[in-house]
Write an enzyme that holds these catalytic residues in place. Structure first.
Site, PDB file in Angstrom:
ATOM      1  N   ASP A 151      18.562 -50.680  90.150  1.00  0.00           N
ATOM      2  CA  ASP A 151      19.327 -51.927  90.058  1.00  0.00           C
ATOM      3  C   ASP A 151      18.592 -53.006  89.254  1.00  0.00           C
ATOM      4  O   ASP A 151      19.035 -54.138  89.190  1.00  0.00           O
ATOM      5  CB  ASP A 151      19.653 -52.449  91.467  1.00  0.00           C
ATOM      6  CG  ASP A 151      18.412 -52.626  92.331  1.00  0.00           C
ATOM      7  OD1 ASP A 151      17.359 -52.029  91.992  1.00  0.00           O
ATOM      8  OD2 ASP A 151      18.477 -53.355  93.332  1.00  0.00           O
ATOM      9  N   LYS A 157      15.979 -56.874 102.894  1.00  0.00           N
ATOM     10  CA  LYS A 157      16.116 -56.887 101.435  1.00  0.00           C
ATOM     11  C   LYS A 157      17.511 -56.465 101.012  1.00  0.00           C
ATOM     12  O   LYS A 157      17.983 -56.858  99.939  1.00  0.00           O
ATOM     13  CB  LYS A 157      15.094 -55.923 100.797  1.00  0.00           C
ATOM     14  CG  LYS A 157      13.677 -56.428 100.836  1.00  0.00           C
ATOM     15  CD  LYS A 157      12.745 -55.626  99.913  1.00  0.00           C
ATOM     16  CE  LYS A 157      12.459 -54.254 100.507  1.00  0.00           C
ATOM     17  NZ  LYS A 157      11.488 -53.479  99.705  1.00  0.00           N
ATOM     18  N   TYR A 158      18.175 -55.624 101.839  1.00  0.00           N
ATOM     19  CA  TYR A 158      19.481 -55.081 101.455  1.00  0.00           C
ATOM     20  C   TYR A 158      20.598 -55.514 102.394  1.00  0.00           C
ATOM     21  O   TYR A 158      21.733 -55.085 102.237  1.00  0.00           O
ATOM     22  CB  TYR A 158      19.409 -53.551 101.410  1.00  0.00           C
ATOM     23  CG  TYR A 158      18.192 -53.033 100.679  1.00  0.00           C
ATOM     24  CD1 TYR A 158      18.108 -53.130  99.291  1.00  0.00           C
ATOM     25  CD2 TYR A 158      17.117 -52.483 101.386  1.00  0.00           C
ATOM     26  CE1 TYR A 158      16.979 -52.682  98.627  1.00  0.00           C
ATOM     27  CE2 TYR A 158      15.993 -52.027 100.721  1.00  0.00           C
ATOM     28  CZ  TYR A 158      15.921 -52.139  99.345  1.00  0.00           C
ATOM     29  OH  TYR A 158      14.801 -51.695  98.686  1.00  0.00           O
ATOM     30  N   GLU A 193       1.928 -62.559  93.376  1.00  0.00           N
ATOM     31  CA  GLU A 193       2.190 -61.427  94.266  1.00  0.00           C
ATOM     32  C   GLU A 193       1.714 -60.168  93.556  1.00  0.00           C
ATOM     33  O   GLU A 193       2.486 -59.428  92.982  1.00  0.00           O
ATOM     34  CB  GLU A 193       3.683 -61.333  94.611  1.00  0.00           C
ATOM     35  CG  GLU A 193       3.992 -60.297  95.675  1.00  0.00           C
ATOM     36  CD  GLU A 193       4.728 -59.065  95.152  1.00  0.00           C
ATOM     37  OE1 GLU A 193       5.009 -58.183  95.950  1.00  0.00           O
ATOM     38  OE2 GLU A 193       5.016 -58.970  93.929  1.00  0.00           O
ATOM     39  N   LYS A 214      22.113 -51.879  95.378  1.00  0.00           N
ATOM     40  CA  LYS A 214      21.619 -51.017  96.448  1.00  0.00           C
ATOM     41  C   LYS A 214      22.322 -51.347  97.758  1.00  0.00           C
ATOM     42  O   LYS A 214      22.615 -52.519  98.041  1.00  0.00           O
ATOM     43  CB  LYS A 214      20.106 -51.209  96.636  1.00  0.00           C
ATOM     44  CG  LYS A 214      19.257 -50.785  95.430  1.00  0.00           C
ATOM     45  CD  LYS A 214      19.189 -49.265  95.297  1.00  0.00           C
ATOM     46  CE  LYS A 214      18.302 -48.810  94.139  1.00  0.00           C
ATOM     47  NZ  LYS A 214      16.901 -48.673  94.479  1.00  0.00           N
ATOM     48  N   ASP A 239       6.543 -62.794  91.345  1.00  0.00           N
ATOM     49  CA  ASP A 239       6.703 -61.386  91.682  1.00  0.00           C
ATOM     50  C   ASP A 239       6.005 -60.517  90.640  1.00  0.00           C
ATOM     51  O   ASP A 239       6.260 -60.647  89.435  1.00  0.00           O
ATOM     52  CB  ASP A 239       8.207 -61.077  91.689  1.00  0.00           C
ATOM     53  CG  ASP A 239       8.542 -59.765  92.350  1.00  0.00           C
ATOM     54  OD1 ASP A 239       8.390 -59.677  93.587  1.00  0.00           O
ATOM     55  OD2 ASP A 239       8.953 -58.829  91.627  1.00  0.00           O
ATOM     56  N   ASN A 240       5.122 -59.638  91.100  1.00  0.00           N
ATOM     57  CA  ASN A 240       4.495 -58.656  90.204  1.00  0.00           C
ATOM     58  C   ASN A 240       3.954 -59.225  88.894  1.00  0.00           C
ATOM     59  O   ASN A 240       4.249 -58.695  87.808  1.00  0.00           O
ATOM     60  CB  ASN A 240       5.518 -57.578  89.835  1.00  0.00           C
ATOM     61  CG  ASN A 240       5.562 -56.470  90.875  1.00  0.00           C
ATOM     62  OD1 ASN A 240       4.522 -56.054  91.379  1.00  0.00           O
ATOM     63  ND2 ASN A 240       6.747 -56.004  91.182  1.00  0.00           N
TER      64      ASN A 240
END
Lengths: 652, 652
Positions: free
Chosen positions: B354, B531-532, B419, B259, B390-391
């Site tokens: 991604d 983040k990017y 999270e 990304k 994460d998740n």
């Protein structure tokens, strides 16, 4: 350093957790109670990682049956954030039941939901998705074929063909993929490989209706001419609307240390003694007092009562008089002092010199358990189906659990009423381990605050699932100060409260005659108590018309046949207690003036959330009068000189 | 007809029932959580038939230890009608613990109580009773002898002699029988033959303090010069009072479908990509992104941080970029479409082109579990003791239960932060099966009503026993509308709320710089999100003095190191939220103006039942100002132009 790490389990553990089932007592450790014909409303949280669509059913069966029956569960509302599934089933047989929840993932439904969201977002490059759907349909078709479901198979296969055919238009494929009929056909043939269940099935005890709902009348047969005399009263009792006729112990009464009138230590030659001093040369717990008639007379009474749909309830009191055969046959079952003397029952400073308790710590406790089981069995074989158990809270809980479970194995219709007045945990424990009903503290709850708090305690929370109260207005041991002081209005108030608050309630003979004299100031014992004397009784008390009317109202009002449908109303006057009981279309509002001495005025404030219309008519079922009421404040005035209570039916 | 009746059990079942232990989660199905050094306050109902005196103790031990340790339990107050025993013990080691309650009857104490009541009732013919007492003492003496307790044996034997001796006067015998010292000596040598225990021991997970209490700072190392640059910030971070430094994934980032800035589908040649797109030719979950430094650099950072008592928390994200080695080494671990294509992560209409999710339904799920366990093990071996997962709510619960339990077997000090933003039951489930802490919905609770309701949800009831919240004020994904619109006062208000409501709280870098621009109206994504992109970051934000002050206050205030000691106060102004946190002698009152735009005045109404004196002084720990306060209404006014909050310490 890490030691050798754990290996994964051999089989994939279920990804779905099912928890917090209701109704359950202590998480399923004990059985919740229901009556035959009830619809059992169940709920459970079904939790899984991710966003998969889920399905769940409740499975249920009488414990003796092999296969589960099944009913669908409704998922939580979309977007509610809830994970609670709900549904229900009807219990159509008495005895122990089990139920559980089964849940599984529904990949086809998950796929449909994802496709719907993509279409809504305007995506049109969905070949890959549609191919996935066709694959899921192919698997479903195989399962439908395996189930021999031709119609479903056809519907699924048709949709699959459309999805796979290059000739189909996008819209055709989309329609086929999202068709509710296809989804339903797929849903009928689930892939249960990832199904999960509750950790263990939840027990449920199903009783006959009488376990929850019944009007009890207690009498000493010796005051009515023995069993035959009592039999002569059955028509009248049935006419008054009583369902249960409860008899104190009917066994031979001890002679040694027999109590005289008013609990005198020495009995006169004609004193009959307390029926709870069980056993004489004529026999023990399986004999009848010859003064009452023969065993055949008793059996005839039970049969006659049953013909009138009246249960005869027997007293099961684990006491022995000094003359009970067990004292000589099984001296090891009794408490002995170091000096060898027998220890009579006492609760210092109270003494029961005419009674010896059994010793459950006896080396031969197993023999004692068996003998007591045989007593109960003996009376069951003679037609008795209700036992009022005297002081169960002073005997071991595991004994009751074993006894009641054993009896219910063959006779699930037998009802055990616990005569326990002790701390709440122990009363709850007795109910949890099997007692069908229990005596309560209702007798001593007189103020509006006490009554509403106590009833809410019984009606709210987990207790209502297993503890069934029986509200006695009096007993041979309990003539409360409120009754001693309040005169007829007090008797009427207590009668209306018991009969309308609790689905099971009871009267001990004499109440209807307004008997209110205590043996001494501050005592709750009756003067010239029937426990120690024979009376001449007849069904002629001035309260009987009210009793008859209340029992008829109770039978006609589903709302009065449950405990937990009660809502207390604000009255703005502490002398007035008001409550609504609602059951489906049936709504009954009761207002009672609990100040026996004075007229009282106040309100019955009907809240919005009861679901009643803004205005409605109430009909007093005691008098036939009608009033216009509504949501909000309704005036009420009750003058004890005329009446102490309204029992109002809402008609809209 | 009755079938063959059940036989009694071979061994007498315990007459004592012990139930409703607390703290327990789902009745003991899951472990409650505590931290090392905590005193665990326990309670249980101990129920027995009859009126026997009872004794009870709590038994406890680390799961690995063999023998139980023991502490006495206090009986319910006499005459309270309660059956609740209570007590506690200190947990002095991390790891899983077990505890149970053991209770038994005390016949000597029962006998003493009965004798006391008889004496009080004026009875004097008690020879038989005293002989019984002597018998009980003889048995106790035998047990004391068996225990080798000379002093107790002597005291008991002496009392027995007096009781048995015809030469003793009534008073002497009475004194000996009722002596508390003798009763205590007897009590030390109980007869445990009728002892009962809880049905099963109750699990308790004991963590290090950081599991409950810590201040977190999140940063992307690439914006700080990689691991070495971050290491240079450790002194400053320690000075600010941070305990945990949380790093988003530090692994090589995928190139395929990388990304670009602001989540653009195509990355430019210099775009670094999202760190959550893990894996490239340089390696996967056990490699580090060469742009950040070497594994040695990372290890050095962890060591340096530890020297400053800072934990480095790693992100554990079970995602793979298209270039992750696992895609070629283990293609079977990924979701494939029927056409053979890989399925990237999506949550329609959101797409993560991604990222590929792992397929936990893979035929080789055991291999996948092991590989993931090895990833965690790899980082533990490099010194990491905190994982921000994460998740986790999109991976199987049994996987987490297995992983966390396995890790804790060797490393009970490892902390797992979930999270998870999902429905409450699933967040609870993650905490129950082992997650140490969890992200929460705090970020979106802005009004007084929402905040107080949400915190009470976490602090009341069973949830507080196992669910530890971590209140992040922002994250790389969450820039709330409240912050976007409210300017500096909004940032300050949220900071004070997070730091004083929750013992664990966190800041994502940039918050202290008041970064408040979203990528688009209505979005919670940052404009030019880190983040990017790589940013040039420094610890120079205008909020840092307040952060430093709050962290210092937190460390000095035991009341702010717990969640469940909170009481919300009436303020008579919905723009003002006020609460007290109390822990032993420490009481902190916080008042926050949550209306970022306007000055607000109102009250902080201090209720009587907090146990504070009628009047007291409060000192604002942010400014040093002092105010005279008291029970009842206290004026408060907060003008955002000057300040948004009081953090007041009560001094009496």
């Amino acid at each position: 350093m890490l030691s050798v790490p754990l290996r994964p389990p051999v089989n994939a553990p279920p990804r779905i957790i099912i928890e917090h089932p209701t109704p359950a007592v202590d998480g399923g450790r004990y059985a919740a109670k229901r009556c035959v014909g009830d619809r059992v409303e169940v709920g459970a949280d079904v939790v899984r990682d991710g966003h998969e669509a889920l399905r769940a059913v409740v499975r249920f069966r009488p414990e003796r049956e092999r296969g589960w029956r099944e009913a669908p569960l409704t998922p939580p509302a979309r977007g509610s954030g809830s994970t609670r599934w709900s549904g229900g089933f009807e219990v159509d047989a008495v005895g122990p039941w089990l139920w559980t929840v089964l849940a599984w993932s529904d990949p086809f439904e998950s796929w449909r939901e994802e496709l719907t969201r993509k279409l809504a977002a305007g995506e049109r490059e969905l070949d890959s998705e549609l191919a996935e759907g066709a694959q899921l349909l192919a698997a479903a078709a195989e399962r439908a074929a395996g189930d021999g479901a031709g119609d479903d198979l056809e519907a699924i296969a048709r949709a699959q063909t459309i999805l796979e055919s290059p000739a189909s238009s996008f819209e055709e494929r989309d329609d086929a993929a999202l068709s509710p009929a296809v989804a339903e056909a797929v849903g009928r043939h689930p892939d249960l490989r990832d199904a999960a269940e509750l950790e263990r099935p939840i027990p449920l005890d199903v009783d006959r209706l009488r376990a929850r709902f019944g009007s009890w009348y207690e009498l000493f047969p010796r005051s009515w001419g023995g069993f035959r005399g009592v039999e002569d009263q059955l028509d009248a009792l049935a006419g008054l609307g009583f369902d249960v006729l409860y008899l104190p112990p009917i066994h031979p009464i001890g002679v040694t240390n027999r109590k005289g009138a008013n609990n005198a230590l020495a009995a006169g030659p004609d004193d009959p003694g307390s029926p709870w001093a069980i056993g004489s040369r004529e026999g023990g717990h399986t004999a009848v007092d010859p003064a009452l008639g023969t065993l055949a007379d008793f059996e005839a009474l039970v049969v006659s009562a049953r013909e009138r749909e009246i249960d005869v309830a027997l007293d099961f009191a684990i006491n022995c008089s000094a003359d009970h055969p067990w004292l000589t046959e099984h001296p090891e079952w009794f408490h002995h002092r170091p000096d060898g003397t027998l220890k009579y029952a006492e609760n210092p400073p109270k003494k029961y010199q005419d009674i010896y308790n059994l010793n459950f710590d006896s080396a031969d406790w197993r023999g004692l358990w068996e003998a007591l089981r045989d007593v109960v069995r003996f009376w069951i074989e003679r037609g008795v189906r209700i036992f009022r158990v005297d002081n169960p809270h002073t005997k071991p809980l595991p004994f009751w659990e074993w006894l009641i479970r054993g009896v219910h194995k063959d006779h699930p219709d037998v009802i055990f009423l616990a005569e326990a007045f002790t701390h709440r945990s122990l009363m709850q424990a007795l109910a949890k381990i099997g007692f069908t009903q229990s005596y309560t503290y209702f007798t001593w709850k007189n103020s509006r605050w006490e009554l509403s708090e106590y009833v809410r305690e019984l009606a709210d929370g987990e207790e209502r699932e297993y503890f069934r109260p029986n509200f006695f207005v009096n007993t041979p041991d309990i003539l409360t100060a409120y009754l001693q002081e309040g005169g007829r209005p007090a008797f009427e108030a207590r009668l209306v409260l018991a009969a309308t608050l609790s689905p099971s309630y009871g009267i001990y003979s004499g109440f209807e005659n307004l008997e209110d004299r205590a043996v001494a100031p501050g005592s709750e014992e009756y003067l010239d108590s029937e426990k120690y004397e024979t009376k001449a009784r007849a069904l002629d008390g001035p309260l009987l018309p009210l009793v008859e009317r209340l029992n008829a109202i109770r039978r006609a009002s589903p709302a009065l046949q449950r405990l937990d449908d009660v809502t207390f109303l604000e009255t703005e006057n502490d002398a007035l207690i008001a409550y609504v009981k609602q059951r489906e279309e049936n709504a009954i509002v009761v207002v009672v003036n609990i100040d026996a001495a004075n007229p009282q005025e106040g309100l019955a404030v009907v809240p919005h959330d009861l679901g009643l219309p803004p205005s409605f008519t109430v009909t007093d079922l005691l008098t036939g009068e009608r009033f216009a009421w509504g949501i909000g404040r309704n005036f009420v005035g009750l003058d004890p000189a005329a009446r102490v209570a309204h029992v109002l039916q809402v008609t809209t």
